[in-house]
Scaffold this active site. Structure first.
Site, short mmCIF file in Angstrom:
data_model
loop_
_atom_site.label_atom_id
_atom_site.label_comp_id
_atom_site.label_asym_id
_atom_site.label_seq_id
_atom_site.Cartn_x
_atom_site.Cartn_y
_atom_site.Cartn_z
N CYS A 389 0.73 -0.94 -0.25
CA CYS A 389 0.13 -0.05 0.30
C CYS A 389 0.53 1.29 -0.06
CB CYS A 389 -1.13 0.01 1.02
SG CYS A 389 -2.65 0.44 0.61
N HIS A 515 -3.64 -5.31 0.45
CA HIS A 515 -3.14 -5.64 1.70
C HIS A 515 -2.99 -6.93 1.61
CE1 HIS A 515 -2.43 -1.47 3.91
NE2 HIS A 515 -3.77 -1.20 3.09
N GLU A 517 -1.44 -8.49 3.21
CA GLU A 517 -1.78 -8.94 4.37
C GLU A 517 -2.92 -10.17 5.14
OE1 GLU A 517 -1.33 -6.80 4.08
OE2 GLU A 517 -2.09 -4.94 5.10
#
Ligand code: GLN
Length: 557
Positions: A389, A515, A517
């Site tokens: 990001c 993102h 994650e």
């Protein structure tokens, strides 16, 4: 056909906060899933914020984002990772969101002139949120975690609502789990059960008798202690569950299984007592505790590194990538502000010896020059890199400044007058931005370029990943960057938005506007994280080759 009866497990916390209520909830969800039951989870947070989107990560930890774009408490991340489900905005409830709907209904006249009150209107709204998720998910079990600690003033309406729920849906369909702390005090480390007794008394005052007590403790809970706790709290001795401090949160499900937590839950709720299949989970824990490969060192540069929870999904995703590569990942957290004014030598000495770098999400100016310096170092020194990001936006700025020679290149977020706003608001976003709702949130599709590193890692053409940002790569500079060697390997299906960048002449240089994650799981590491650790292992062993030429298989699925 009659709708299946969802069972409700409601988890409260006593004594102090941060004793692992979220991990207990998530672990119980995992254990029920391992028995073949479908599970959904909900977090009920008594704070007044409508959602977690406006909360400072430094104080409150990471803002987790769901597929459908809800900005939520970080506990939802634990739930998704442990239970391996994708939750929606229905899984997050706050006092602010409850009051917003009640007030909207009152303004619309839905209450037909009634005096709108805490009981029944607020409590009904809370119960409705719980039951409606139970119905919409069709899950066998809904686990609801009430945020905060018993005794908190603002938690009362939630406790009253879950008390009433038992009467509404039938006692045999509800289980109350209370998580408490057993402290050790004094010079001889005496164990104290009194805080737990008091916490249960507080719960009973409200009308809730817990069915299960989960006792967080440093040392094992002896049989005598369990008996004592049982005597004072009226909770059966076998339902007094020890939750001992352990090294890795991923061990918790196995520990709770041994303590009988899920067995008691299914028995009390009249669910089938299928033996759990824990093979995968045992292997996950084995790889965490006794990895086959030596550790790699990955540095994470960010602004909020002093709070361990601010980037928790990144920290967890790195652990998952360690699990999939069967190695330990040593995480080195670096405050980006520390590097803002650092000379090249200082940056080099700070990053020397690392095998991989992550530059994470962020907002605002502080620390941005530090991030850019770190990226330059790893680009020039062929250290594997994953930008996320803001980290991706910083990688674009670094490349434009130092490779494309665009002096002063920056993002409109911090330098509106930059001569080269290489990261900017799209023209159509500008209007929405004026209305204050400009974040791109939740899952969006992204098309991967054939033969790119991204395509190899994902082994898919079209992916969906979660977003939380305002600014985008400025398309006016795309051609210039591409000529200088940057590949836009992931773009929105209409080609307008850059989602992934990579540098093919580097062993592993990849950065994403989204993102990754948030979608990583212990049993299914995210391919970009798994790829980073694989590249870090090669970097450590001196066997790194430019990614474009390697014949690496995609990992982690
Ligand atoms: N501040 C950047 C933006 O709004 C990046 C946000 C983030 O890293 N989540 O676009």
């Amino acid at each position: 056909m009659t709708q299946k009866q969802t069972k409700y497990i409601l988890v409260t916390g006593g004594v102090v906060s941060s004793i692992g209520k979220g991990i207990t909830t998530a672990s119980l969800g995992r254990l029920l899933r391992n028995r073949g039951l479908s599970v959904t989870i909900q977090k009920l947070d008594p704070y007044i914020n409508v959602d977690a989107g406006t909360m400072n990560p430094y104080q409150h930890g990471e803002v987790f984002v769901t597929d459908d774009g809800a900005e939520t408490d970080l506990d939802l991340g634990h739930y998704e990772r442990f239970v391996d489900v994708n939750l929606t905005r229905e899984s997050t409830v706050t006092t602010g969101s409850i009051y917003s709907s009640v007030i909207a209904k009152e303004r619309r006249g839905d209450y037909l002139g009634a005096t709108v009150q805490m009981i029944p209107h607020i409590t009904n709204e809370i119960k409705e949120r719980i039951v409606s998720l139970g119905k919409s998910s069709g899950a066998d079990v809904l686990i609801g975690e009430i945020g905060g600690t018993i005794g908190d003033f603002e938690g009362l309406p939630f406790l009253e609502a879950i008390r009433q729920l038992r009467k509404d849906v039938g006692a045999h369909n509800v289980l109350y789990v209370h998580v408490t702390l057993i402290p050790y005090v004094g010079p001889w480390g005496e164990v104290k059960t009194k805080p737990t007794q008091h916490s249960v008394i507080k719960l009973r005052e409200i009308g809730i008798q817990p069915d299960v007590l989960v006792c967080r403790t440093k040392l094992p809970l002896t049989e005598e202690m369990k008996e004592k706790i049982s005597l004072f709290t009226d909770v059966d001795k076998d339902a007094v569950i020890e939750a001992r401090d352990i090294e890795s949160i991923y061990e918790c499900p196995l520990h709770f299984e041994a303590e009988g937590l899920a067995r008691i839950a299914v028995q009390r709720l009249g669910l089938p007592e299928t033996p759990p299949n824990l093979e995968d989970w045992i292997e996950i824990v084995r790889r965490i505790n006794q990895p086959a490969n030596d550790a790699v060192k990955v540095a994470i540069v960010g602004k909020y590194v002093a709070n361990g929870d601010a980037y928790i999904s990144i920290a967890e995703a790195l652990k998952h990538a360690g699990i999939s590569n069967d190695c330990r990942v040593e995480q080195i957290w670096i405050d980006s502000e520390e590097l803002d004014d650092a000379t090249d030598d200082i940056v080099a000495s700070r990053l020397e010896g690392i095998h991989g770098l992550i530059v994470g999400p962020g907002f605002g100016e502080r620390g941005t020059e530090g991030k850019i310096k770190a990226i330059r170092y790893i680009r020039e020194n062929n250290v594997p890199f994953l930008g996320i990001c803001y980290g991706m936006q910083m990688a674009v700025i670094e490349f434009c400044r130092n490779v494309c020679n665009l002096a002063g290149a920056s993002t409109e977020e911090i330098a509106p007058a930059s001569p080269h706003p290489v990261i900017h608001l799209l023209p159509e976003q500008r209007e929405i931005a004026d209305k204050g709702a400009s974040m791109r949130l939740g899952a969006y599709p992204c098309r991967l370029a054939q033969k790119s590193l991204a395509a190899k890692l994902y082994d898919e053409e079209l992916i969906q990943e979660r977003h939380r940002h305002r600014y985008e790569v400025n398309n006016d500079y795309r051609e210039q960057m591409a000529r200088a060697g940057m590949v836009f390997s992931g773009v929105s299906p209409d080609y307008r938005l850059v989602e992934i960048i990579e540098l093919p002449n580097h062993p592993y240089f990849i950065a994403t506007q989204f993102h990754p994650e948030f979608r990583s799981r212990p049993n299914r590491a995210h391919p970009l994280f798994a790829g980073l650790i694989e590249a870090a292992l090669r970097h450590r062993d001196g066997t790194a080759k430019p990614a474009a030429k390697s014949s690496r298989k995609s990992e982690g699925s």
